[in-house]
Design an enzyme around this catalytic site. Sequence first.
Site, PDB file in Angstrom:
ATOM      1  CD  GLN A  97      60.357 120.557 -40.936  1.00 27.28           C
ATOM      2  OE1 GLN A  97      61.068 121.517 -40.699  1.00 27.28           O
ATOM      3  NE2 GLN A  97      60.154 119.602 -40.046  1.00 27.28           N
ATOM      4  CG  ASN A  98      62.024 114.774 -44.527  1.00 25.35           C
ATOM      5  OD1 ASN A  98      62.506 115.696 -43.874  1.00 25.35           O
ATOM      6  ND2 ASN A  98      61.760 113.593 -44.015  1.00 25.35           N
ATOM      7  CB  VAL A  99      63.491 117.941 -50.506  1.00 26.63           C
ATOM      8  CG1 VAL A  99      63.080 119.284 -49.912  1.00 26.63           C
ATOM      9  CG2 VAL A  99      64.955 117.646 -50.145  1.00 26.63           C
ATOM     10  CG  HIS A 115      61.141 122.796 -46.467  1.00 26.27           C
ATOM     11  ND1 HIS A 115      61.829 122.403 -45.340  1.00 26.27           N
ATOM     12  CD2 HIS A 115      60.430 123.892 -46.093  1.00 26.27           C
ATOM     13  CE1 HIS A 115      61.534 123.211 -44.335  1.00 26.27           C
ATOM     14  NE2 HIS A 115      60.693 124.112 -44.757  1.00 26.27           N
ATOM     15  CB  CYS A 123      64.309 126.937 -66.403  1.00 24.18           C
ATOM     16  SG  CYS A 123      65.352 127.985 -67.435  1.00 24.18           S
ATOM     17  CB  CYS A 144      66.485 124.992 -68.933  1.00 28.47           C
ATOM     18  SG  CYS A 144      64.839 124.977 -69.626  1.00 28.47           S
ATOM     19  CB  CYS A 146      65.132 127.801 -72.633  1.00 27.10           C
ATOM     20  SG  CYS A 146      65.595 128.378 -70.982  1.00 27.10           S
ATOM     21  N   GLY A 183      60.741 113.342 -35.852  1.00 26.76           N
ATOM     22  CA  GLY A 183      62.083 113.471 -36.421  1.00 26.76           C
ATOM     23  C   GLY A 183      62.435 114.837 -36.962  1.00 26.76           C
ATOM     24  CG  ASN A 209      63.711 114.060 -32.151  1.00 22.87           C
ATOM     25  OD1 ASN A 209      64.858 113.617 -32.074  1.00 22.87           O
ATOM     26  ND2 ASN A 209      63.395 115.104 -32.903  1.00 22.87           N
TER      27      ASN A 209
HETATM   28  P1  OAD Z   1      67.298 118.397 -38.508  1.00 28.78           P
HETATM   29  O1  OAD Z   1      68.553 117.777 -39.013  1.00 28.78           O
HETATM   30  O2  OAD Z   1      67.357 119.782 -38.019  1.00 28.78           O
HETATM   31  O3  OAD Z   1      66.711 117.523 -37.315  1.00 28.78           O
HETATM   32  C1  OAD Z   1      66.599 116.138 -37.396  1.00 28.78           C
HETATM   33  C2  OAD Z   1      65.925 115.670 -36.133  1.00 28.78           C
HETATM   34  O4  OAD Z   1      65.694 114.279 -36.254  1.00 28.78           O
HETATM   35  C3  OAD Z   1      66.724 115.887 -34.843  1.00 28.78           C
HETATM   36  O5  OAD Z   1      65.875 116.459 -33.867  1.00 28.78           O
HETATM   37  C4  OAD Z   1      67.161 114.473 -34.456  1.00 28.78           C
HETATM   38  O6  OAD Z   1      67.230 114.313 -33.041  1.00 28.78           O
HETATM   39  C5  OAD Z   1      66.026 113.653 -35.031  1.00 28.78           C
HETATM   40  N1  OAD Z   1      66.357 112.255 -35.374  1.00 28.78           N
HETATM   41  C6  OAD Z   1      67.514 111.765 -35.884  1.00 28.78           C
HETATM   42  N2  OAD Z   1      67.406 110.451 -36.125  1.00 28.78           N
HETATM   43  C7  OAD Z   1      66.144 110.081 -35.765  1.00 28.78           C
HETATM   44  C8  OAD Z   1      65.425 108.855 -35.761  1.00 28.78           C
HETATM   45  N3  OAD Z   1      65.950 107.724 -36.219  1.00 28.78           N
HETATM   46  N4  OAD Z   1      64.142 108.879 -35.324  1.00 28.78           N
HETATM   47  C9  OAD Z   1      63.573 110.020 -34.868  1.00 28.78           C
HETATM   48  N5  OAD Z   1      64.210 111.194 -34.830  1.00 28.78           N
HETATM   49  C10 OAD Z   1      65.475 111.242 -35.272  1.00 28.78           C
HETATM   50  O7  OAD Z   1      66.202 118.212 -39.667  1.00 28.78           O
HETATM   51  P2  OAD Z   1      64.820 118.976 -39.854  1.00 28.78           P
HETATM   52  O8  OAD Z   1      64.193 119.287 -38.557  1.00 28.78           O
HETATM   53  O9  OAD Z   1      64.040 118.206 -40.843  1.00 28.78           O
HETATM   54  O10 OAD Z   1      65.232 122.989 -44.713  1.00 28.78           O
HETATM   55  O11 OAD Z   1      65.312 120.311 -40.527  1.00 28.78           O
HETATM   56  C11 OAD Z   1      64.351 121.246 -40.928  1.00 28.78           C
HETATM   57  C12 OAD Z   1      64.794 121.948 -42.183  1.00 28.78           C
HETATM   58  O12 OAD Z   1      66.122 122.488 -42.019  1.00 28.78           O
HETATM   59  C13 OAD Z   1      64.958 121.046 -43.387  1.00 28.78           C
HETATM   60  O13 OAD Z   1      63.753 120.816 -44.072  1.00 28.78           O
HETATM   61  C14 OAD Z   1      65.897 121.800 -44.241  1.00 28.78           C
HETATM   62  C15 OAD Z   1      66.915 122.096 -43.167  1.00 28.78           C
HETATM   63  O14 OAD Z   1      67.881 122.965 -43.429  1.00 28.78           O
HETATM   64  C16 OAD Z   1      65.573 123.580 -45.857  1.00 28.78           C
HETATM   65  O15 OAD Z   1      66.429 123.115 -46.583  1.00 28.78           O
HETATM   66  C17 OAD Z   1      64.805 124.822 -46.143  1.00 28.78           C
END
Ligand code: OAD
Length: 236
Positions: A97-99, A115, A123, A144, A146, A183, A209
């Site tokens: 899900q990471n960008v 994502h 653009c 851009c 353009c 994570g 996690n």
């Molecule tokens: P979150 O910030 O919601 O969750 C991060 C998770 O990582 C939490 O459950 C933490 O407990 C865990 N965590 C933190 N440090 C850690 C470590 N060192 N090792 C293991 N786990 C750890 O992030 P995401 O779940 O990625 O979407 O969020 C999902 C989506 O919501 C993102 O892709 C983004 C966001 O808004 C969009 O922008 C569409």
Amino acid sequence: MNAVREWLKRASSVAILTGAGVSAESGVPTFRGNNGLWRQRRAEDLATPDAFARDPQLVWEWYNWRRAVLAEAKPNPGHYALAELEKRSSNFTLITQNVDGLHELAGSDNVLRLHGSIWRVRCLECGQERFDRRIPFPEIPPKCECGGMLRPGVVWFGEALPQDVWLAAEKAARSADLFLVVGTSAVVYPAAGLAQIAKSSGARVVEINIAETQLSDQIDEFLQGPSGELLPQLIA
Ligand code: OAD
């Protein structure tokens, strides 16, 4: 840990879903929790088409700040462990899900980016999408050639995931023997649903996690701790 190591050894097909936590040990702030705020705003209030339409300047300032943080970030042992696992496995899918691009920097070759990428821009006028690593942009919002306004090449809340990427991720979840969720708070759908898809298709599901999530009691094994420590142990 030992049981999961055994499952990993025996699995003929492995799929992994990562979230912001896998990059936390690289100094990248996660989205939720106390460190997730930017100028008192939550990601859900900034990463939306509405927020961008209302105030592109503000949304771009947030992305500009994140790009500057990410430009300094290096992959951590968790990213490297996943890249190593890909090399060792014949049937392996990394879904993120990471960008931030840190999996790719660590050497992961095939990353399904649900994502999008913060290093791409699109653009709004001509629709052209391209790689762009400029930091900072000469102007905000950036333009851009353009003349149209650029937007980040990411998926916002309320937008559809790239269809081909999603279908590939779903297929990997369905065919996996072992599905590892690393994570992520597992609250953003459809990404979070991949663990359920894997489980109902017969995979063992393991979560790594630092804290329990809503998935933790529905899966086969919850490994509590930082992914930068546990992932290298898992593949050792
Ligand atoms: P979150 O910030 O919601 O969750 C991060 C998770 O990582 C939490 O459950 C933490 O407990 C865990 N965590 C933190 N440090 C850690 C470590 N060192 N090792 C293991 N786990 C750890 O992030 P995401 O779940 O990625 O979407 O969020 C999902 C989506 O919501 C993102 O892709 C983004 C966001 O808004 C969009 O922008 C569409």
